[in-house]
Design a protein around this motif. Structure first.
Motif, PDB file in Angstrom:
ATOM      1  N   TYR A 167      -1.153   9.008  -0.648  1.00  0.00           N
ATOM      2  CA  TYR A 167      -1.902   9.716  -0.451  1.00  0.00           C
ATOM      3  C   TYR A 167      -4.264   9.633  -0.964  1.00  0.00           C
ATOM      4  CZ  TYR A 167       1.516  13.442   0.886  1.00  0.00           C
ATOM      5  OH  TYR A 167       2.496  13.990   1.929  1.00  0.00           O
ATOM      6  N   ILE A 168      -3.372   9.201  -1.728  1.00  0.00           N
ATOM      7  CA  ILE A 168      -5.186   8.230  -2.587  1.00  0.00           C
ATOM      8  C   ILE A 168      -5.344   6.909  -1.656  1.00  0.00           C
ATOM      9  CG2 ILE A 168      -5.369   7.160  -4.867  1.00  0.00           C
ATOM     10  CD1 ILE A 168      -3.402   8.201  -5.859  1.00  0.00           C
ATOM     11  N   ALA A 169      -4.843   6.321  -0.904  1.00  0.00           N
ATOM     12  CA  ALA A 169      -4.850   5.049   0.114  1.00  0.00           C
ATOM     13  C   ALA A 169      -5.768   5.949   0.969  1.00  0.00           C
ATOM     14  CB  ALA A 169      -3.291   4.286   0.223  1.00  0.00           C
ATOM     15  N   SER A 170      -4.892   7.012   1.276  1.00  0.00           N
ATOM     16  CA  SER A 170      -5.569   7.187   2.502  1.00  0.00           C
ATOM     17  C   SER A 170      -7.114   7.679   2.458  1.00  0.00           C
ATOM     18  CB  SER A 170      -4.711   8.451   3.097  1.00  0.00           C
ATOM     19  OG  SER A 170      -5.240   9.784   3.798  1.00  0.00           O
ATOM     20  N   TYR A 171      -7.152   9.047   1.264  1.00  0.00           N
ATOM     21  CA  TYR A 171      -8.562   9.648   0.786  1.00  0.00           C
ATOM     22  C   TYR A 171      -9.439   7.812   0.334  1.00  0.00           C
ATOM     23  CZ  TYR A 171     -12.082  11.194  -2.822  1.00  0.00           C
ATOM     24  OH  TYR A 171     -12.992  10.679  -3.404  1.00  0.00           O
ATOM     25  N   LEU A 172      -9.426   6.722  -0.365  1.00  0.00           N
ATOM     26  CA  LEU A 172     -10.226   6.137  -0.429  1.00  0.00           C
ATOM     27  C   LEU A 172     -10.118   4.981   1.419  1.00  0.00           C
ATOM     28  CD1 LEU A 172      -8.247   4.491  -3.526  1.00  0.00           C
ATOM     29  CD2 LEU A 172     -10.401   5.557  -3.445  1.00  0.00           C
ATOM     30  N   GLY A 173      -9.702   5.332   2.385  1.00  0.00           N
ATOM     31  CA  GLY A 173      -9.367   5.305   3.542  1.00  0.00           C
ATOM     32  C   GLY A 173      -8.822   3.906   3.812  1.00  0.00           C
ATOM     33  N   ILE A 174      -7.741   3.424   2.915  1.00  0.00           N
ATOM     34  CA  ILE A 174      -7.566   1.537   2.671  1.00  0.00           C
ATOM     35  C   ILE A 174      -5.801   1.870   2.715  1.00  0.00           C
ATOM     36  CG2 ILE A 174      -9.426   1.230   0.932  1.00  0.00           C
ATOM     37  CD1 ILE A 174      -7.945   1.402  -1.052  1.00  0.00           C
ATOM     38  N   THR A 175      -4.995   0.731   2.919  1.00  0.00           N
ATOM     39  CA  THR A 175      -4.137   0.673   2.895  1.00  0.00           C
ATOM     40  C   THR A 175      -3.750   0.722   1.575  1.00  0.00           C
ATOM     41  OG1 THR A 175      -3.898  -1.724   2.961  1.00  0.00           O
ATOM     42  CG2 THR A 175      -3.526  -0.556   5.321  1.00  0.00           C
ATOM     43  N   GLN A 176      -1.760   0.792   1.349  1.00  0.00           N
ATOM     44  CA  GLN A 176      -1.619   0.984  -0.187  1.00  0.00           C
ATOM     45  C   GLN A 176      -1.553  -0.441  -0.673  1.00  0.00           C
ATOM     46  OE1 GLN A 176       1.923   3.652   0.696  1.00  0.00           O
ATOM     47  NE2 GLN A 176       1.939   3.382  -1.652  1.00  0.00           N
ATOM     48  N   VAL A 177      -1.376  -1.498   0.161  1.00  0.00           N
ATOM     49  CA  VAL A 177      -1.795  -2.843  -0.390  1.00  0.00           C
ATOM     50  C   VAL A 177      -3.331  -2.796  -0.617  1.00  0.00           C
ATOM     51  CG1 VAL A 177      -1.135  -4.976   1.119  1.00  0.00           C
ATOM     52  CG2 VAL A 177       0.192  -4.092   1.504  1.00  0.00           C
ATOM     53  N   SER A 178      -4.027  -2.795  -0.285  1.00  0.00           N
ATOM     54  CA  SER A 178      -5.262  -2.695  -0.539  1.00  0.00           C
ATOM     55  C   SER A 178      -5.678  -1.793  -2.070  1.00  0.00           C
ATOM     56  CB  SER A 178      -6.474  -2.054   0.437  1.00  0.00           C
ATOM     57  OG  SER A 178      -5.973  -3.257   1.275  1.00  0.00           O
ATOM     58  N   LEU A 179      -4.742  -0.701  -2.163  1.00  0.00           N
ATOM     59  CA  LEU A 179      -4.602   0.248  -3.205  1.00  0.00           C
ATOM     60  C   LEU A 179      -4.524  -0.479  -4.216  1.00  0.00           C
ATOM     61  CD1 LEU A 179      -5.883   2.460  -4.518  1.00  0.00           C
ATOM     62  CD2 LEU A 179      -3.291   3.891  -3.414  1.00  0.00           C
ATOM     63  N   SER A 180      -3.093  -1.344  -4.254  1.00  0.00           N
ATOM     64  CA  SER A 180      -2.244  -2.378  -4.932  1.00  0.00           C
ATOM     65  C   SER A 180      -3.348  -3.429  -5.869  1.00  0.00           C
ATOM     66  CB  SER A 180      -1.496  -2.550  -4.209  1.00  0.00           C
ATOM     67  OG  SER A 180      -0.204  -1.370  -4.181  1.00  0.00           O
ATOM     68  N   ARG A 181      -3.712  -3.533  -4.265  1.00  0.00           N
ATOM     69  CA  ARG A 181      -4.640  -4.798  -4.733  1.00  0.00           C
ATOM     70  C   ARG A 181      -6.282  -4.659  -6.237  1.00  0.00           C
ATOM     71  NH1 ARG A 181      -4.526  -6.715   0.631  1.00  0.00           N
ATOM     72  NH2 ARG A 181      -3.371  -8.214   0.582  1.00  0.00           N
ATOM     73  N   ILE A 182      -6.711  -3.689  -5.443  1.00  0.00           N
ATOM     74  CA  ILE A 182      -7.797  -2.627  -6.692  1.00  0.00           C
ATOM     75  C   ILE A 182      -7.252  -2.212  -7.665  1.00  0.00           C
ATOM     76  CG2 ILE A 182      -9.052  -0.898  -6.504  1.00  0.00           C
ATOM     77  CD1 ILE A 182      -9.495  -1.168  -3.971  1.00  0.00           C
ATOM     78  N   ARG A 183      -5.941  -1.259  -7.833  1.00  0.00           N
ATOM     79  CA  ARG A 183      -5.466  -1.403  -8.947  1.00  0.00           C
ATOM     80  C   ARG A 183      -5.177  -2.495 -10.104  1.00  0.00           C
ATOM     81  NH1 ARG A 183      -0.475   2.589  -8.407  1.00  0.00           N
ATOM     82  NH2 ARG A 183      -0.972   3.153 -10.560  1.00  0.00           N
ATOM     83  N   THR A 184      -4.668  -3.387  -9.907  1.00  0.00           N
ATOM     84  CA  THR A 184      -4.234  -4.577  -9.752  1.00  0.00           C
ATOM     85  C   THR A 184      -5.862  -5.663 -10.931  1.00  0.00           C
ATOM     86  OG1 THR A 184      -2.201  -5.223  -9.221  1.00  0.00           O
ATOM     87  CG2 THR A 184      -3.865  -6.992 -10.223  1.00  0.00           C
ATOM     88  N   ASN A 185      -6.404  -5.825  -9.834  1.00  0.00           N
ATOM     89  CA  ASN A 185      -8.137  -6.037 -10.793  1.00  0.00           C
ATOM     90  C   ASN A 185      -8.599  -4.879 -11.084  1.00  0.00           C
ATOM     91  OD1 ASN A 185      -7.913  -8.112  -8.861  1.00  0.00           O
ATOM     92  ND2 ASN A 185      -9.035  -7.209  -7.041  1.00  0.00           N
ATOM     93  N   ILE A 186      -8.321  -4.235 -11.462  1.00  0.00           N
ATOM     94  CA  ILE A 186      -8.449  -2.878 -12.758  1.00  0.00           C
ATOM     95  C   ILE A 186      -8.289  -3.388 -13.648  1.00  0.00           C
ATOM     96  CG2 ILE A 186      -9.905  -0.278 -12.987  1.00  0.00           C
ATOM     97  CD1 ILE A 186      -9.934   0.295 -10.313  1.00  0.00           C
ATOM     98  N   LYS A 187      -7.666  -3.465 -13.635  1.00  0.00           N
ATOM     99  CA  LYS A 187      -6.397  -3.447 -15.326  1.00  0.00           C
ATOM    100  C   LYS A 187      -6.732  -4.399 -16.174  1.00  0.00           C
ATOM    101  CE  LYS A 187      -2.680  -0.648 -14.069  1.00  0.00           C
ATOM    102  NZ  LYS A 187      -0.658  -1.370 -13.474  1.00  0.00           N
TER     103      LYS A 187
END
Length: 187
Positions: A167-187
């Protein structure tokens, strides 16, 4: 968040006006996954979240596109139904067992005619919801997915623990894989 806090957050009212408004508010419980507002229907109520979290979505080409979340103290409403008494374009699903405050819009509009304070409260309610919609639109058009994710975390710090990542990926307009990358880069 209790109803007094929610009312005051929208726009403070005198004690007598607040009491008039609260007489038209009913506390209701719904289980997780309830769809309390459905697209293509005129919704006769607005809701305020006492406990829980919700998402607003539309179905486009058989895909559910999430475009907002609501948490304690937030509003659940179809603005098109509220303002124009027309069928809304969004559906709203509860992502947790929720306790909500329900307010019938016809009763509220009758109160607008009886009490200028409540009428002004209703105007402020609509203005606040319009600003939220505008902020979502601008963020979606101008912000990167990373910027939108950071903003989401700022506004909803516990969202990651409470909402499916899809749902978060959908909200952001991206795939779950892209969301995982973003989350990894922010940590």
């Amino acid at each position: 968040m209790d109803i007094d806090q929610i009312i005051d957050k929208i726009h403070p009212l005198s004690s007598s006006a607040k009491l008039m408004l609260k007489k038209n508010v009913e506390e209701v419980n719904f289980p997780k996954h309830s769809i309390i507002i459905r697209a293509d229907k005129i919704e006769k109520n607005i809701y305020f979240i006492k406990i829980g979290i919700a998402r607003t979505f539309s179905i486009i080409d058989d895909d559910e596109i999430t475009f907002s979340f609501g948490k304690e103290g937030d509003t659940i409403a179809s603005l098109k139904s509220y303002i124009a008494n027309q069928k809304g374009y969004e559906s709203i699903e509860l992502l947790e067992d929720c306790v909500l405050y329900k307010l019938n819009t016809e009763n509220l509009k009758n109160l607008f005619n009886e009490n200028i304070e409540i009428a002004n409260w209703g105007r402020k309610f609509a203005e606040n919801e319009l600003i939220k919609a505008e902020e979502r639109l601008i963020s979606r058009q101008l912000g990167t997915a990373t910027e939108r994710y950071i903003e989401l975390l700022k506004n909803y710090p516990d969202l990651i623990q409470r909402v499916q990542l899809g749902y978060i990926a959908s909200y952001l307009g991206i795939t779950q894989v892209s969301l995982s990358r973003i989350r990894t880069n922010i940590k």
